[in-house]
Every structure is written in structure tokens, then in C-alpha cells.
Design a protein around this motif. Structure first.
Motif, PDB file in Angstrom:
ATOM      1  N   VAL A 277       0.872  -1.177   0.000  1.00 49.80           N
ATOM      2  CA  VAL A 277       0.000   0.000   0.000  1.00 49.80           C
ATOM      3  C   VAL A 277       0.909   1.227   0.000  1.00 49.80           C
ATOM      4  O   VAL A 277       1.646   1.464   0.956  1.00 49.80           O
ATOM      5  N   LEU A 278       0.856   2.006  -1.086  1.00 48.24           N
ATOM      6  CA  LEU A 278       1.851   3.040  -1.354  1.00 48.24           C
ATOM      7  C   LEU A 278       1.194   4.375  -1.691  1.00 48.24           C
ATOM      8  O   LEU A 278      -0.005   4.460  -1.906  1.00 48.24           O
ATOM      9  N   GLN A 279       2.000   5.414  -1.757  1.00 45.91           N
ATOM     10  CA  GLN A 279       1.687   6.713  -2.360  1.00 45.91           C
ATOM     11  C   GLN A 279       0.448   7.376  -1.753  1.00 45.91           C
ATOM     12  O   GLN A 279      -0.519   7.664  -2.440  1.00 45.91           O
ATOM     13  N   PRO A 280       0.458   7.677  -0.450  1.00 52.06           N
ATOM     14  CA  PRO A 280      -0.739   8.224   0.196  1.00 52.06           C
ATOM     15  C   PRO A 280      -0.962   9.709  -0.070  1.00 52.06           C
ATOM     16  O   PRO A 280      -0.025  10.498  -0.115  1.00 52.06           O
ATOM     17  N   VAL A 281      -2.219  10.068  -0.254  1.00 51.41           N
ATOM     18  CA  VAL A 281      -2.665  11.465  -0.196  1.00 51.41           C
ATOM     19  C   VAL A 281      -3.838  11.474   0.772  1.00 51.41           C
ATOM     20  O   VAL A 281      -4.899  10.925   0.469  1.00 51.41           O
ATOM     21  N   VAL A 282      -3.645  12.045   1.957  1.00 53.46           N
ATOM     22  CA  VAL A 282      -4.656  11.993   3.019  1.00 53.46           C
ATOM     23  C   VAL A 282      -5.030  13.410   3.425  1.00 53.46           C
ATOM     24  O   VAL A 282      -4.158  14.212   3.767  1.00 53.46           O
ATOM     25  N   ASN A 283      -6.315  13.715   3.394  1.00 55.14           N
ATOM     26  CA  ASN A 283      -6.824  15.017   3.811  1.00 55.14           C
ATOM     27  C   ASN A 283      -7.726  14.859   5.024  1.00 55.14           C
ATOM     28  O   ASN A 283      -8.646  14.034   5.014  1.00 55.14           O
ATOM     29  N   LEU A 284      -7.463  15.648   6.059  1.00 52.03           N
ATOM     30  CA  LEU A 284      -8.266  15.621   7.277  1.00 52.03           C
ATOM     31  C   LEU A 284      -9.314  16.729   7.240  1.00 52.03           C
ATOM     32  O   LEU A 284      -9.084  17.798   6.670  1.00 52.03           O
ATOM     33  N   SER A 285     -10.441  16.470   7.877  1.00 50.59           N
ATOM     34  CA  SER A 285     -11.469  17.499   8.001  1.00 50.59           C
ATOM     35  C   SER A 285     -11.001  18.571   8.971  1.00 50.59           C
ATOM     36  O   SER A 285     -10.091  18.360   9.781  1.00 50.59           O
ATOM     37  N   ALA A 286     -11.644  19.731   8.904  1.00 55.35           N
ATOM     38  CA  ALA A 286     -11.249  20.851   9.758  1.00 55.35           C
ATOM     39  C   ALA A 286     -11.422  20.529  11.237  1.00 55.35           C
ATOM     40  O   ALA A 286     -10.654  21.003  12.080  1.00 55.35           O
ATOM     41  N   ASP A 287     -12.421  19.698  11.573  1.00 54.87           N
ATOM     42  CA  ASP A 287     -12.656  19.396  12.989  1.00 54.87           C
ATOM     43  C   ASP A 287     -11.886  18.165  13.462  1.00 54.87           C
ATOM     44  O   ASP A 287     -11.973  17.774  14.629  1.00 54.87           O
ATOM     45  N   GLY A 288     -11.129  17.529  12.567  1.00 51.61           N
ATOM     46  CA  GLY A 288     -10.283  16.410  12.962  1.00 51.61           C
ATOM     47  C   GLY A 288     -11.016  15.125  13.273  1.00 51.61           C
ATOM     48  O   GLY A 288     -10.439  14.214  13.878  1.00 51.61           O
ATOM     49  N   THR A 289     -12.280  14.990  12.836  1.00 48.38           N
ATOM     50  CA  THR A 289     -13.047  13.782  13.155  1.00 48.38           C
ATOM     51  C   THR A 289     -13.219  12.853  11.957  1.00 48.38           C
ATOM     52  O   THR A 289     -13.719  11.739  12.110  1.00 48.38           O
ATOM     53  N   SER A 290     -12.838  13.311  10.776  1.00 50.39           N
ATOM     54  CA  SER A 290     -12.963  12.469   9.589  1.00 50.39           C
ATOM     55  C   SER A 290     -11.838  12.811   8.626  1.00 50.39           C
ATOM     56  O   SER A 290     -11.157  13.832   8.765  1.00 50.39           O
ATOM     57  N   ALA A 291     -11.649  11.950   7.648  1.00 49.51           N
ATOM     58  CA  ALA A 291     -10.574  12.156   6.679  1.00 49.51           C
ATOM     59  C   ALA A 291     -10.894  11.383   5.413  1.00 49.51           C
ATOM     60  O   ALA A 291     -11.753  10.486   5.403  1.00 49.51           O
ATOM     61  N   PHE A 292     -10.203  11.756   4.355  1.00 50.77           N
ATOM     62  CA  PHE A 292     -10.338  11.070   3.072  1.00 50.77           C
ATOM     63  C   PHE A 292      -8.936  10.774   2.563  1.00 50.77           C
ATOM     64  O   PHE A 292      -8.035  11.608   2.684  1.00 50.77           O
TER      65      PHE A 292
END
Length: 382
Positions: free
Chosen positions: A8-23
């Protein structure tokens, strides 16, 4: 007797402003098989949504398996299984040879300014994450030959240097040379993956510049041949009005081969400069022989000794000086504990990934200097 190696390689992870969810978006590169019965290659894009419930958990995950082929013939002579788990209008209907465009919902790197002092450890650590995301995003755009989008990641006066061909300056010329690597988009049964792995990231003391070294694993096909290759990329980036852009990129290929024949009989010559466009800078790599001795220069000093790395007899890049503007991830006394842990993690990533780049070129003295005075090395139980 079963093999199910899944990287599992090459991550692009974005967190929500409130820190409770992510994509997140990731890449799977897998080898699967059963001894004496089957063997296959697999490559897929993974999209995931995460939720924080005291611990991070996967809320939803879907996998686009784009390559699933037997090892015999691999991705050269076998039809690529474009398996879709979600409808996506960017993919053509079965049997059509329409170009495949960028994926809907591809997360863009987080490029917003931080509410911390510029150049502080917190700022540099945040910048390192954003820069790494940008490089991964660059890799995904290369996969589908979205050349206009790739060129837009460069600064106005940016430089793209492809080792055997030369350097090309400015977005227009960068876009033109990218088109020489193939028409935009992918057609049916075509693959053009350039995975970005093993990143080493440094950010300048003022937080305005960054440098990244990656390994690019190439998974291509052409004229019914499965091609496999490797290159080292050296990125320089600048922060422009709060957004990171690529100021220069040196792509320094190690080899390209016909996968069926391997590196024993299948090594291919690296392409030299063409007539159009004309490069602005001469090529960094001048020996046309496959696997010629060449050391891609490191943008940073040895993480333990602080000395320049690399000395190969006859190499055009032996012992290149490191960029003094790119400090390591040392932590000052009294620094915030959580920030110190993050900086230490970056330092350890640099240490371990540097070991890989040094072993690549048999730089044994530099590799040995990564170890403690009484350190040990065990290989396969020997």
C-alpha cells in the motif's frame, strides 16, 4: 504455498477541519499466486473515508483494480482488467477505446497556510506533509498522462530535467516535452504507471523551499511488450502565495527493461534528446549504455556524518554537495513533545530510506556510517 503480497503506497490523506474524519487515496501494488498453480500482478487505486472514534477507523473503502494479469505475458500481452467497483463517467464503456480522464474525487493536496510562525518546526512539519502529498498527486496525474495538470504543478519558470535528454524551462516547454511521452489520457489496455515511493523530504529553515527525493517505479506497456523500470527523482519546490509548486524536477532513470526478458537480456536504451522541443540545458546523463554508472546527486547531507554522500569512479555526479538550505529534522531543547516526536519520525524515515538509496549504488562506506558504533546487521539469518 500461497502468495498475497500487497503493498500500500503513495498516500494522499486530507483531514477534516474538525479532525473527526478524513479522506485518503492510496495505491496497491500486489503479487498474488499459488505455488504450482497460478501467479499474477495487480495494481489498484484505493479510496477511503476515515472516522475518528477514539481511534482512527475505516468508515468506507473502495478499490479500483486497474491491473489484474497473469505473470506470464504480464501487462504487455494480456488484456488489462479495468474492474470498477463504483460507476465513474471518466472511464469508457466496455470495449470502447476512449481516453480515460482524471478520477472524480481525487483529493488535492492540502496547500493552505498554517496558523503557526513561518519557519517554525510546526510549520516545517506541516509543509513536509503537504509537499509529500503534492508529489504523490504528481504521480497519479502521470499515471493517466494528464500533462496539462502536471505542467500546472510547476512554477512559472519551473525546470523539468530528464537525465538522458536535457532540461526544459517554463510551463509551456514542460507541457510540450511531456507530450513526447505519449498522448494525454489512456486508451483501452494501456498502462503508464510511475509510482512515487521512498520519499525523503526536507524543508528549508524559513519554510519557503523544500526538496524531495523519490523512487519512481515504472509499469508501462508498448507494442505488446510489458516494460518495467526505475528512476530517481529529485524535486525542488517553492511556496508561492501559500501554495507549493515544483521549481525543478530531475528525473534520473536507472533502467528500463522488457519485463519478459528481464535485465539479463531485456534492458532497453534510455531515450536521448529529440528534435522538438529543444532542451534549454544539456543532459545530466551522457552514457547511453543501460545501467551505466551514474549517481543521482543527493539534495541533503549524510544524516549521521553530515558529509556529502557518494563516490563512484567515473560517475558524473560523484560526491555532489548537499544543499545547506535544507536542514535535517533535529529537535531543539524544550520543543513541544508531540512536535518532537513527529520530527524524530521524519528523521528516522530519512535514515532508513537513505540506507536503501545507498545500497542501490553499493555505497558501502556511507551505508555503514548510518549504524551505531556497536550496531549490527543481520541478513536472512546469516
Amino acid at each position: 504455498g500461497q502468495l498475497n503480497e500487497t503493498m500500500v503506497l503513495q498516500p494522499v490523506v486530507n483531514l477534516s477541519a474538525d479532525g473527526t474524519s478524513a479522506f485518503g487515496r492510496w495505491r496497491i501494488f500486489a503479487m498474488r499466486g499459488l505455488h504450482g498453480a497460478s501467479a499474477s500482478w495487480h495494481e489498484a487505486a484505493v479510496h477511503a473515508e476515515y472516522v475518528f472514534e477514539g481511534e482512527w477507523k475505516i468508515a468506507r473503502q473502495w478499490i479500483e483494480e486497474r491491473v489484474a494479469v497473469p505473470c506470464e505475458g504480464s501487462w504487455g500481452r494480456n488484456p488489462l482488467d479495468m474492474l470498477k467497483t463504483l460507476p465513474d463517467p471518466a472511464f469508457p464503456p466496455d470495449g470502447e477505446a476512449a481516453p480515460i480522464g482524471p478520477q472524480a474525487g481525487l483529493p488535492l493536496p492540502l496547500l493552505a497556510p498554517y496558523a503557526v510562525p513561518a519557519g517554525s518546526l510546526a510549520d516545517r512539519l506541516g509543509a513536509a506533509v503537504d509537499v509529500e502529498h503534492l508529489i504523490c498527486h504528481f504521480g497519479y496525474l502521470n499515471d493517466i498522462r494528464a500533462w496539462d495538470d502536471v505542467a500546472a504543478l510547476f512554477s512559472a519558470g519551473g525546470l523539468l530535467a530528464y537525465g538522458p535528454r536535457g532540461g526544459y524551462r517554463g510551463q509551456d516547454k514542460i507541457r510540450a516535452v511531456l507530450h513526447t511521452f505519449g498522448s494525454p489520457g489512456l486508451r483501452a489496455n494501456e498502462i503508464a504507471n510511475r509510482m512515487q515511493v521512498q520519499p525523503i523530504v526536507h524543508v528549508s529553515a524559513d519554510g519557503k523551499e523544500a526538496a524531495v527525493r523519490t523512487r519512481s517505479i515504472m509499469q508501462l506497456n508498448a507494442s505488446g511488450k510489458p516494460l518495467f523500470g526505475d528512476a530517481v527523482n529529485e524535486f525542488r519546490l517553492v511556496r508561492d502565495a501559500g501554495r507549493w509548486r515544483i521549481a525543478s524536477l530531475s528525473i534520473l532513470p536507472t533502467f528500463l527493461s522488457d519485463l519478459d526478458r528481464g535485465i539479463v537480456g531485456g534492458l532497453l536504451p534510455l531515450p536521448g534528446a529529440g528534435r522538438d522541443p529543444v532542451p534549454d540545458l544539456p543532459p545530466q546523463m551522457t552514457d547511453p549504455e543501460p545501467l551505466a554508472a551514474f549517481l543521482p546527486p543527493f539534495h541533503y547531507a549524510h544524516p549521521v556524518t553530515g558529509a556529502p554522500m557518494g563516490r563512484i569512479a567515473g560517475s558524473a555526479a560523484s560526491g555532489a554537495a548537499a544543499d545547506s538550505r535544507m536542514p535535517g529534522w533535529q529537535v531543539e531543547a524544550g520543543e513541544d513533545g508531540e512536535l518532537a516526536r513527529l520530527a524524530d519520525t521524519r528523521a528516522l524515515e530519512t535514515l532508513q530510506r537513505t540506507y536503501g538509496y545507498l545500497v542501490d549504488k553499493a555505497l558501502w562506506r556511507d551505508a555503514t556510517d548510518l549504524f551505531a558504533e556497536d550496531g549490527t546487521l543481520e541478513i536472512g539469518g546469516r
